[in-house]
Design a protein around this motif. Structure first.
Motif, mmCIF file in Angstrom:
data_model
loop_
_atom_site.group_PDB
_atom_site.id
_atom_site.type_symbol
_atom_site.label_atom_id
_atom_site.label_comp_id
_atom_site.label_asym_id
_atom_site.label_seq_id
_atom_site.Cartn_x
_atom_site.Cartn_y
_atom_site.Cartn_z
ATOM 1 N N VAL A 259 1.186 -1.276 -0.157
ATOM 2 C CA VAL A 259 0.178 -0.414 -0.233
ATOM 3 C C VAL A 259 0.572 0.766 -0.173
ATOM 4 O O VAL A 259 0.406 2.529 -0.976
ATOM 5 N N THR B 138 -7.167 0.989 -1.106
ATOM 6 C CA THR B 138 -7.148 -0.088 0.437
ATOM 7 C C THR B 138 -8.337 0.046 0.547
ATOM 8 O O THR B 138 -9.680 -0.937 1.349
ATOM 9 N N THR C 296 -10.527 -3.815 1.234
ATOM 10 C CA THR C 296 -11.262 -3.778 2.573
ATOM 11 C C THR C 296 -12.839 -3.717 2.331
ATOM 12 O O THR C 296 -13.434 -4.573 2.899
ATOM 13 N N ALA D 267 -8.276 -0.185 6.618
ATOM 14 C CA ALA D 267 -7.544 1.149 5.951
ATOM 15 C C ALA D 267 -6.536 2.179 6.846
ATOM 16 O O ALA D 267 -5.642 1.739 6.564
ATOM 17 N N LEU E 148 -3.270 -0.723 6.986
ATOM 18 C CA LEU E 148 -2.543 -0.522 6.376
ATOM 19 C C LEU E 148 -2.400 0.550 5.712
ATOM 20 O O LEU E 148 -0.996 0.394 5.170
ATOM 21 N N CYS E 149 -2.800 1.705 5.714
ATOM 22 C CA CYS E 149 -2.254 2.565 5.247
ATOM 23 C C CYS E 149 -1.710 3.869 6.601
ATOM 24 O O CYS E 149 -1.299 5.380 5.888
#
Length: 463
Positions: A326, A342, A346, A360, A363-364
């Motif tokens: 990502v 993302t 998701t 999110a 992951l971000c």
């Protein structure tokens, strides 16, 4: 490869839950077991994994308390006659040719006051759909306007549990985020209104407006005083009073009105706050019943369970590779592109807005170098994308509440326009790095926290 298999097991669990119509928390608890066992497989002690879980849970304890306040507040507004009065006042300005755009605007207003897409759709949404059905307007078009309006406040209301969740996850202030979100949404909002005016003009019905004042007036005192709880929220929000204090002040005001004006017995208030409001007249029950602490139990369980994931993910490194991918996408394009991609993935997998937001965020966390910038990205993507996912609890729940078809998603203009508008701005800023310093950027809600030049390397890529 093992990590992919673990995520695959979780996805299968979620999909199976959706197919058999089982509660989402069941799938999430199974997911916790899956991720816990992943940690054991990688030689983590049980005690360590429990501490990781507790660390994640600790981050959302304030939001769990806020959920309880929101549940009590929505019940009290119903019992005080605030929601019925707003609904009755709204019907006085609706006409055949203006029904669709006003449905969007009324749902926007209600969702700003309530901070809940579900609450908005179950009240103002149901009312507008009833009117639209009576007048022969397309259910899909009405459903799209309701869906858009319901998510307007769900995204940027100080009362919104999802806005509070994003602020908690990113370590930011709700009111600062709301100010920035409102600015970034001006263009998509105005364009949505224009589209609904055009679409509504061609779909205007011919039947008479149904009477809502009569049925509500038989149960509630609809005098001006019942608007006070909403005015308290508006006034204190403008004064930037802490959201919890704002809600508690409105709650106290609504409870006084419930007893003094609507004639509810004082001893009935604990049950009202716990179980929600239940109208004595079945004719209006479907329009005003709901609220209460119990109504927030499922979402609280979802947030509590998923919060333990974040501790396990960071402690065991399960999502490290996905996080790197990502981040790489964000560096090659724009930070918002990474968050939006993302959120889309998701949302298709997770089926629930809260889970999408929390995954999110996990992951971000490296896509932006500022919590406020990440909060804005999440609000403009992860909060809205579930509204466009037919199998997500947010989309399916709202359409179910109002009796709208799945094709309503095609007319959820605002939910499309905000991510697209934000993406366009992010791409423009990538090619015009000085934009963050301009007056136009300030008008759009951007400032030095969104200045990508701080993160560009010598070759112009995000560092």
């Amino acid at each position: 490869m093992y990590e992919v298999a673990i995520i695959g097991m979780f996805v299968v669990t979620l999909v199976t839950t959706l197919v058999i119509d089982a509660p989402i928390p069941v799938a999430l608890i199974i997911g916790y077991v899956i991720f816990f066992n992943y940690g054991l497989h990688h030689d983590h002690e049980v005690g360590d994994l429990l501490r990781m879980s507790a660390k994640g849970l600790k981050t959302v304890l304030p939001i769990l308390a806020l959920f309880a306040i929101i549940g009590m507040l929505t019940a009290s507004w119903r019992a005080a006659g605030t929601i019925p009065a707003i609904a009755c006042a709204s019907t006085r300005v609706i006409g055949a040719g203006t029904l669709v755009p006003l449905t969007f605007l009324l749902c926007c207003a209600m969702s700003m006051l309530m901070g809940s897409s579900f609450g908005t759709s179950a009240t103002m949404g149901v009312i507008c759909m009833t009117i639209g059905t009576t007048m022969g307007v397309s259910p899909a078009l009405m459903g799209g306007a309701i869906l858009s309006g319901s998510f307007f406040g769900d995204r940027c209301s100080p009362m919104s549990s999802s806005a509070a969740l994003v602020a908690t996850l990113t370590g930011t202030e709700v009111f600062d985020n709301v100010n920035r979100m409102m600015r970034t949404a001006v263009a998509p909002f105005l364009l949505s209104v224009a589209l609904y005016i055009v679409l509504g003009a061609g779909a205007a019905g011919t039947a008479d407006m149904p009477d809502l004042v009569g049925p509500f007036a038989e149960t509630f005192d609809l005098s001006v005083v019942v608007f006070l709880p909403a005015l308290v929220v508006l006034a204190l929000s403008l004064a930037k009073v802490d959201v919890r204090r704002t809600m508690l002040a409105s709650l106290a005001c609504a409870l006084v009105i419930t007893v003094a004006v609507q004639g509810q017995p004082l001893e009935s208030l604990p049950g009202l706050l716990l179980w929600g409001y239940h109208a004595p007249d079945p004719q209006i029950a479907g329009l005003v019943n709901g609220g209460g602490i119990v109504s927030m139990a499922e979402i609280a369980l979802i947030v509590a369970t998923v919060s333990t994931y974040s501790g396990l993910f960071s402690g065991t490194g399960l999502l490290d590779n996905a996080n790197r991918q990502v981040t790489l996408l964000a560096r090659r394009t724009t930070p918002f592109m990474g968050v939006l991609a993302t959120s889309l993935i998701t949302s298709f997998i997770a089926c629930d807005q809260i889970l999408v937001v929390m995954l999110a965020d996990q992951l971000c966390d490296r896509t932006e170098h500022d919590g406020s910038a990440l909060a804005l990205d999440l609000e403009n993507s992860a909060i809205l994308v579930p509204a466009l996912t037919p199998w997500s609890t947010s989309c399916a729940g709202i359409l179910s509440f109002v009796g709208a078809p799945v094709s309503s998603i095609l007319f959820a203009c605002f939910a499309y326009l905000v991510p697209l508008w934000t993406l366009a701005i992010s791409l423009f800023q990538r090619h015009n790095p000085a934009f963050a310093e301009s007056r136009a950027a300030r008008v759009l809600g951007l400032d030095e926290r969104d200045d990508v030049r701080r993160w560009l390397d010598a070759e112009g890529n995000l560092a």
